[in-house]
Write a protein that holds these residues in place. Structure first.
Motif, PDB file in Angstrom:
ATOM      1  N   VAL A   8       0.845  -1.196   0.000  1.00 29.47           N
ATOM      2  CA  VAL A   8       0.000   0.000   0.000  1.00 29.47           C
ATOM      3  C   VAL A   8       0.884   1.252   0.000  1.00 29.47           C
ATOM      4  O   VAL A   8       0.611   2.219  -0.714  1.00 29.47           O
ATOM      5  N   PHE A   9       1.948   1.224   0.779  1.00 27.96           N
ATOM      6  CA  PHE A   9       2.866   2.358   0.824  1.00 27.96           C
ATOM      7  C   PHE A   9       3.628   2.490  -0.498  1.00 27.96           C
ATOM      8  O   PHE A   9       3.695   3.569  -1.073  1.00 27.96           O
ATOM      9  N   TRP A  10       4.203   1.385  -0.960  1.00 22.86           N
ATOM     10  CA  TRP A  10       5.003   1.430  -2.188  1.00 22.86           C
ATOM     11  C   TRP A  10       4.165   1.822  -3.400  1.00 22.86           C
ATOM     12  O   TRP A  10       4.657   2.487  -4.314  1.00 22.86           O
ATOM     13  N   ALA A  11       2.899   1.439  -3.409  1.00 26.79           N
ATOM     14  CA  ALA A  11       2.021   1.743  -4.547  1.00 26.79           C
ATOM     15  C   ALA A  11       1.849   3.249  -4.751  1.00 26.79           C
ATOM     16  O   ALA A  11       1.584   3.694  -5.876  1.00 26.79           O
ATOM     17  N   GLN A  12       2.034   4.029  -3.716  1.00 22.70           N
ATOM     18  CA  GLN A  12       1.851   5.474  -3.841  1.00 22.70           C
ATOM     19  C   GLN A  12       2.895   6.103  -4.760  1.00 22.70           C
ATOM     20  O   GLN A  12       2.652   7.143  -5.373  1.00 22.70           O
ATOM     21  N   LEU A  13       4.046   5.460  -4.888  1.00 23.92           N
ATOM     22  CA  LEU A  13       5.109   6.013  -5.742  1.00 23.92           C
ATOM     23  C   LEU A  13       4.724   6.030  -7.217  1.00 23.92           C
ATOM     24  O   LEU A  13       5.300   6.777  -7.995  1.00 23.92           O
ATOM     25  N   GLN A  14       3.737   5.242  -7.597  1.00 23.47           N
ATOM     26  CA  GLN A  14       3.296   5.230  -8.995  1.00 23.47           C
ATOM     27  C   GLN A  14       2.681   6.569  -9.408  1.00 23.47           C
ATOM     28  O   GLN A  14       2.538   6.849 -10.594  1.00 23.47           O
ATOM     29  N   PHE A  15       2.324   7.403  -8.456  1.00 24.52           N
ATOM     30  CA  PHE A  15       1.706   8.688  -8.758  1.00 24.52           C
ATOM     31  C   PHE A  15       2.718   9.804  -9.000  1.00 24.52           C
ATOM     32  O   PHE A  15       2.331  10.942  -9.264  1.00 24.52           O
ATOM     33  N   LEU A  16       4.008   9.475  -8.922  1.00 28.70           N
ATOM     34  CA  LEU A  16       5.030  10.474  -9.232  1.00 28.70           C
ATOM     35  C   LEU A  16       5.074  10.683 -10.744  1.00 28.70           C
ATOM     36  O   LEU A  16       5.099   9.725 -11.511  1.00 28.70           O
ATOM     37  N   GLU A  17       5.092  11.937 -11.146  1.00 27.82           N
ATOM     38  CA  GLU A  17       5.118  12.278 -12.563  1.00 27.82           C
ATOM     39  C   GLU A  17       6.187  13.322 -12.822  1.00 27.82           C
ATOM     40  O   GLU A  17       6.514  14.117 -11.949  1.00 27.82           O
ATOM     41  N   GLY A  18       6.691  13.326 -14.051  1.00 30.85           N
ATOM     42  CA  GLY A  18       7.639  14.352 -14.454  1.00 30.85           C
ATOM     43  C   GLY A  18       8.871  13.772 -15.098  1.00 30.85           C
ATOM     44  O   GLY A  18       8.878  12.637 -15.585  1.00 30.85           O
ATOM     45  N   ASP A  19       9.927  14.556 -15.076  1.00 31.31           N
ATOM     46  CA  ASP A  19      11.201  14.191 -15.672  1.00 31.31           C
ATOM     47  C   ASP A  19      11.790  12.981 -14.939  1.00 31.31           C
ATOM     48  O   ASP A  19      11.967  13.018 -13.719  1.00 31.31           O
ATOM     49  N   GLU A  20      12.091  11.944 -15.679  1.00 30.29           N
ATOM     50  CA  GLU A  20      12.534  10.683 -15.072  1.00 30.29           C
ATOM     51  C   GLU A  20      13.858  10.828 -14.314  1.00 30.29           C
ATOM     52  O   GLU A  20      14.057  10.185 -13.286  1.00 30.29           O
ATOM     53  N   THR A  21      14.751  11.675 -14.798  1.00 31.72           N
ATOM     54  CA  THR A  21      16.022  11.889 -14.094  1.00 31.72           C
ATOM     55  C   THR A  21      15.767  12.490 -12.715  1.00 31.72           C
ATOM     56  O   THR A  21      16.331  12.044 -11.711  1.00 31.72           O
ATOM     57  N   CYS A  22      14.913  13.483 -12.667  1.00 32.10           N
ATOM     58  CA  CYS A  22      14.543  14.120 -11.404  1.00 32.10           C
ATOM     59  C   CYS A  22      13.817  13.122 -10.503  1.00 32.10           C
ATOM     60  O   CYS A  22      14.116  13.009  -9.313  1.00 32.10           O
ATOM     61  N   LEU A  23      12.878  12.389 -11.080  1.00 30.84           N
ATOM     62  CA  LEU A  23      12.082  11.437 -10.298  1.00 30.84           C
ATOM     63  C   LEU A  23      12.935  10.328  -9.697  1.00 30.84           C
ATOM     64  O   LEU A  23      12.625   9.835  -8.611  1.00 30.84           O
ATOM     65  N   CYS A  24      13.989   9.944 -10.369  1.00 30.08           N
ATOM     66  CA  CYS A  24      14.867   8.895  -9.849  1.00 30.08           C
ATOM     67  C   CYS A  24      15.429   9.315  -8.489  1.00 30.08           C
ATOM     68  O   CYS A  24      15.418   8.536  -7.534  1.00 30.08           O
ATOM     69  N   GLU A  25      15.899  10.544  -8.397  1.00 33.91           N
ATOM     70  CA  GLU A  25      16.437  11.030  -7.122  1.00 33.91           C
ATOM     71  C   GLU A  25      15.337  11.216  -6.085  1.00 33.91           C
ATOM     72  O   GLU A  25      15.517  10.914  -4.909  1.00 33.91           O
ATOM     73  N   LEU A  26      14.188  11.707  -6.534  1.00 31.59           N
ATOM     74  CA  LEU A  26      13.070  11.906  -5.610  1.00 31.59           C
ATOM     75  C   LEU A  26      12.574  10.576  -5.055  1.00 31.59           C
ATOM     76  O   LEU A  26      12.265  10.471  -3.872  1.00 31.59           O
ATOM     77  N   ARG A  27      12.503   9.561  -5.920  1.00 30.73           N
ATOM     78  CA  ARG A  27      12.068   8.232  -5.461  1.00 30.73           C
ATOM     79  C   ARG A  27      12.986   7.690  -4.380  1.00 30.73           C
ATOM     80  O   ARG A  27      12.541   7.020  -3.455  1.00 30.73           O
ATOM     81  N   SER A  28      14.260   7.976  -4.508  1.00 27.84           N
ATOM     82  CA  SER A  28      15.220   7.506  -3.514  1.00 27.84           C
ATOM     83  C   SER A  28      14.900   8.088  -2.134  1.00 27.84           C
ATOM     84  O   SER A  28      14.847   7.355  -1.143  1.00 27.84           O
ATOM     85  N   VAL A  29      14.676   9.389  -2.078  1.00 26.80           N
ATOM     86  CA  VAL A  29      14.387  10.045  -0.801  1.00 26.80           C
ATOM     87  C   VAL A  29      13.023   9.608  -0.268  1.00 26.80           C
ATOM     88  O   VAL A  29      12.876   9.286   0.919  1.00 26.80           O
ATOM     89  N   ILE A  30      12.028   9.581  -1.130  1.00 22.86           N
ATOM     90  CA  ILE A  30      10.684   9.180  -0.695  1.00 22.86           C
ATOM     91  C   ILE A  30      10.673   7.700  -0.327  1.00 22.86           C
ATOM     92  O   ILE A  30       9.980   7.292   0.602  1.00 22.86           O
TER      93      ILE A  30
END
Length: 102
Positions: A8-30
């Motif tokens: 349930v927690f991990w599924a929320q990351l699917q809602f991240l949108e935008g530049d994939e390079t930026c999102l890669c770093e954001l996913r790490s922190v989140i």
């Protein structure tokens, strides 16, 4: 109460949108936040979760990314969704209090 499944927690990351390079770093922190939230007993949900979210938002601030509107909105949405899962109200502007210039 029953423990919330990790998916349930991990599924929320699917809602991240935008530049994939930026999102890669954001996913790490989140992702670090998600790991912490998964380990918290349900009995501790609520306001006691705020320090975990604060650390996450400050971590995003610290990496110094150029976060455009699409990424910003999706990050705030994902963090709000995660907050709701652990008993934090979307009405409370806790994320805005700590958000840097993004």
């Amino acid at each position: 109460m029953k423990k919330i499944e990790a998916e349930v927690f991990w599924a929320q990351l699917q809602f991240l949108e935008g530049d994939e390079t930026c999102l890669c770093e954001l996913r790490s922190v989140i992702g670090e936040l998600v790991v912490e939230l998964i380990g918290v007993p349900h009995a501790h949900y609520g306001s006691s979760m705020l320090p975990l979210f604060r650390r996450c938002v400050l971590g995003i601030n610290a990496i110094g990314l150029t976060i455009e509107t699409l990424e910003r909105d999706s990050v705030l949405e994902v963090l709000s969704r995660l907050g709701e899962i652990v008993g934090l109200s979307r009405e409370r502007l806790y994320l805005e209090e700590w958000r840097g210039d993004w």
